[in-house]
Design an enzyme around this catalytic site. Structure first.
Site, PDB file in Angstrom:
ATOM      1  N   GLU A 204       2.179   1.928  -3.480  1.00  0.00           N
ATOM      2  CA  GLU A 204       1.133   2.523  -4.323  1.00  0.00           C
ATOM      3  C   GLU A 204       1.070   4.036  -4.113  1.00  0.00           C
ATOM      4  O   GLU A 204       0.912   4.811  -5.063  1.00  0.00           O
ATOM      5  CB  GLU A 204      -0.205   1.864  -4.005  1.00  0.00           C
ATOM      6  CG  GLU A 204      -1.420   2.498  -4.663  1.00  0.00           C
ATOM      7  CD  GLU A 204      -2.549   2.721  -3.684  1.00  0.00           C
ATOM      8  OE1 GLU A 204      -3.035   3.869  -3.570  1.00  0.00           O
ATOM      9  OE2 GLU A 204      -2.947   1.731  -3.029  1.00  0.00           O
ATOM     10  N   HIS A 205       1.212   4.484  -2.861  1.00  0.00           N
ATOM     11  CA  HIS A 205       1.221   5.917  -2.570  1.00  0.00           C
ATOM     12  C   HIS A 205       2.482   6.583  -3.114  1.00  0.00           C
ATOM     13  O   HIS A 205       2.422   7.656  -3.721  1.00  0.00           O
ATOM     14  CB  HIS A 205       1.153   6.142  -1.056  1.00  0.00           C
ATOM     15  CG  HIS A 205      -0.225   6.089  -0.491  1.00  0.00           C
ATOM     16  ND1 HIS A 205      -0.781   7.121   0.218  1.00  0.00           N
ATOM     17  CD2 HIS A 205      -1.178   5.111  -0.537  1.00  0.00           C
ATOM     18  CE1 HIS A 205      -2.004   6.792   0.602  1.00  0.00           C
ATOM     19  NE2 HIS A 205      -2.261   5.570   0.162  1.00  0.00           N
TER      20      HIS A 205
ATOM     21  N   HIS B  29       0.827  -1.204   0.000  1.00  0.00           N
ATOM     22  CA  HIS B  29       0.000   0.000   0.000  1.00  0.00           C
ATOM     23  C   HIS B  29       0.862   1.255   0.000  1.00  0.00           C
ATOM     24  O   HIS B  29       0.557   2.244  -0.694  1.00  0.00           O
ATOM     25  CB  HIS B  29      -0.922  -0.031   1.223  1.00  0.00           C
ATOM     26  CG  HIS B  29      -1.748   1.199   1.390  1.00  0.00           C
ATOM     27  ND1 HIS B  29      -1.492   2.142   2.363  1.00  0.00           N
ATOM     28  CD2 HIS B  29      -2.830   1.657   0.710  1.00  0.00           C
ATOM     29  CE1 HIS B  29      -2.377   3.116   2.284  1.00  0.00           C
ATOM     30  NE2 HIS B  29      -3.194   2.853   1.285  1.00  0.00           N
TER      31      HIS B  29
ATOM     32  N   GLU C  81      -4.424   7.703   7.805  1.00  0.00           N
ATOM     33  CA  GLU C  81      -5.371   6.788   7.167  1.00  0.00           C
ATOM     34  C   GLU C  81      -5.674   5.600   8.083  1.00  0.00           C
ATOM     35  O   GLU C  81      -6.831   5.163   8.204  1.00  0.00           O
ATOM     36  CB  GLU C  81      -4.798   6.306   5.831  1.00  0.00           C
ATOM     37  CG  GLU C  81      -5.773   5.541   4.965  1.00  0.00           C
ATOM     38  CD  GLU C  81      -5.178   5.149   3.622  1.00  0.00           C
ATOM     39  OE1 GLU C  81      -5.866   4.440   2.867  1.00  0.00           O
ATOM     40  OE2 GLU C  81      -4.032   5.552   3.322  1.00  0.00           O
TER      41      GLU C  81
END
Length: 432
Positions: A50-51, A47, A127
């Site tokens: 991806e950022h 993840h 998040e």
């Protein structure tokens, strides 16, 4: 509309579907790699990668990436799941070369700058905090952790604050070189796209992708465990999730499980919605779902209700599970098929949805699945197949229970398991 497929010499697969009535194109890169491909000390890195892909390359700053795509009215985004990661764009047809260039740039030239990494870690920590404050997110994360205890499939995709803080640029590069290789990647476009021109653009811009992994990709074999997790919180609603081991994508009963989930809790006409909400008014939200993975699956029922209605709600749900193992009507099968067909065809009217659908089918089955073939698989399902599957799913496997909120009145797992182990006896007693 025709799907065209080209496999480049590098091993990269390029797929398009021309939709001539459109002026736009949805395109993206799908990678057969997600959180399940992380090692123990990489939890959350898929993840984070991806950022970080959007945070600057050797040719573009993070601001340049955002401005260039939006200067032409386009959109750019990405998503990470347990078994896949995707980077995708939506642009007008004249700007496809720009979108291809940007996607290739972020996937082959990202710099993973230390300062950008520090800032993005902070964003992801926020998040994680937001997810922990959202009961809908918490209950599903806890559910997976219990169903697949101590396994990568059971870990939250976002990672933990401790793991996210620990990541270095080299760790990100190691994960990238191990998983983002041409044999695991699919470039897909749907809309006003010319296949041959698109293939040439992809072949040129993605030439730097590695064709072989730097090390063997990680993927542990899933073992469904089951069990329970409860978290008492001061909330308006009690969130309850009851689940069972489902079927993997390639298993015989996968489509049967999808149909059963639709009949049980797939819409306003479903059994759970009609009995739990319409007839008894026990909750606002109730539905069933079936998730398939490469080697396992999950069948679940989610409901949210007030604390006082909780003791009545669960027995009614269990009773509906028992009824599904005894009787399924042909009319229910026909209605569920019609709903699935409509969802399938309506989704294909959106180029973004269609590109995603093609990509998933390529990763799972190695080819696009024609609509007629999909419906043929559903057409072969009978009432006997569905009741047999319901009996095996609900009464032959260990349940998983996840609950969050004012759940003090929720029955013990042993009581729920006893009801499920004796269909038609304990459940009837509880429902009465």
């Amino acid at each position: 509309m025709t799907v065209e497929i080209t496999r480049l010499a590098s091993g990269l697969t390029v797929v398009t579907e021309n939709m001539p009535h459109l002026e736009s194109v949805a395109l993206g890169v799908w990678i057969k790699s997600g959180s399940r491909n992380e090692t123990e000390d990489e939890h959350g890195i898929a993840h984070l990668l991806e950022h970080m892909a959007f945070k600057g390359t050797s040719r573009r700053s993070a601001r340049d990436i955002a401005e260039e795509i939006e200067n032409v009215g386009g959109e750019l985004n990405a998503a990470t799941s347990t078994e896949t990661t995707s980077y995708y764009a939506r642009v007008l047809k004249d700007h496809v070369p720009l979108a291809v260039d940007i996607l290739a740039d972020i996937l082959t030239e990202s710099e993973f700058d230390e300062e950008e990494l520090r800032r993005e870690k902070h964003v992801i920590l926020q998040e994680i905090g937001a997810a922990n404050d959202t009961p809908d997110d918490v209950i599903f994360d806890r559910f997976s952790e219990v169903a697949y205890r101590d396994q990568t499939l059971g870990r939250p995709i976002l990672g933990t604050p401790e793991t996210v803080k620990s990541f270095t640029p080299n760790q990100i590069r190691n994960y990238l070189s191990r998983n983002y290789t041409t044999d695991r990647m699919f470039v897909v476009a749907a809309g006003a796209v010319d296949h041959d021109a698109f293939v040439k653009q992809v072949e040129t811009r993605f030439a730097k992708l590695p064709t072989k992994p730097s090390a063997q990709p990680v993927l542990d074999v899933a073992r469904y465990v089951g069990g329970e997790v409860r978290e008492v919180r001061d909330l308006m609603d009690a969130q309850v999730l009851i689940g069972f081991e489902g079927k993997a994508y390639h298993m015989r009963d996968f489509y049967c499980s999808q149909l059963l989930a639709n009949i049980l809790g797939g819409g306003m006409s479903s059994r759970l919605f009609q009995e739990v909400r319409e007839n008894r008014g026990l909750c606002y939200s109730v539905y069933a779902f079936h998730w398939g993975f490469s080697d396992t699956g999950i069948f679940g029922i989610h409901a949210a209700t007030g604390a006082d209605d909780l003791p009545k709600l669960v027995p009614v749900i269990l009773d509906e599970l028992r009824k599904c193992s005894e009787t399924v009507h042909q009319q229910e099968i026909d209605r569920a098929r019609a709903q699935i067909r409509a969802q399938l065809l309506m989704g294909q009217e959106s180029p973004a949805a269609r590109a995603g659908q093609i990509a998933r089918q390529m990763m799972l089955y190695g080819r696009p699945i024609p609509n007629d073939e999909m419906m043929e698989r559903l057409a072969g399902l009978t009432t006997e197949r569905l009741t047999d599957l319901a009996g095996r799913l609900f009464f032959d496997t260990v349940p998983t229970l996840s609950a969050v909120g004012p759940i003090e009145q929720l029955a013990p797992l042993a009581e729920i398991t006893a009801a499920l182990s004796s269909p038609g006896i304990e459940t009837k007693k509880a429902a009465g």
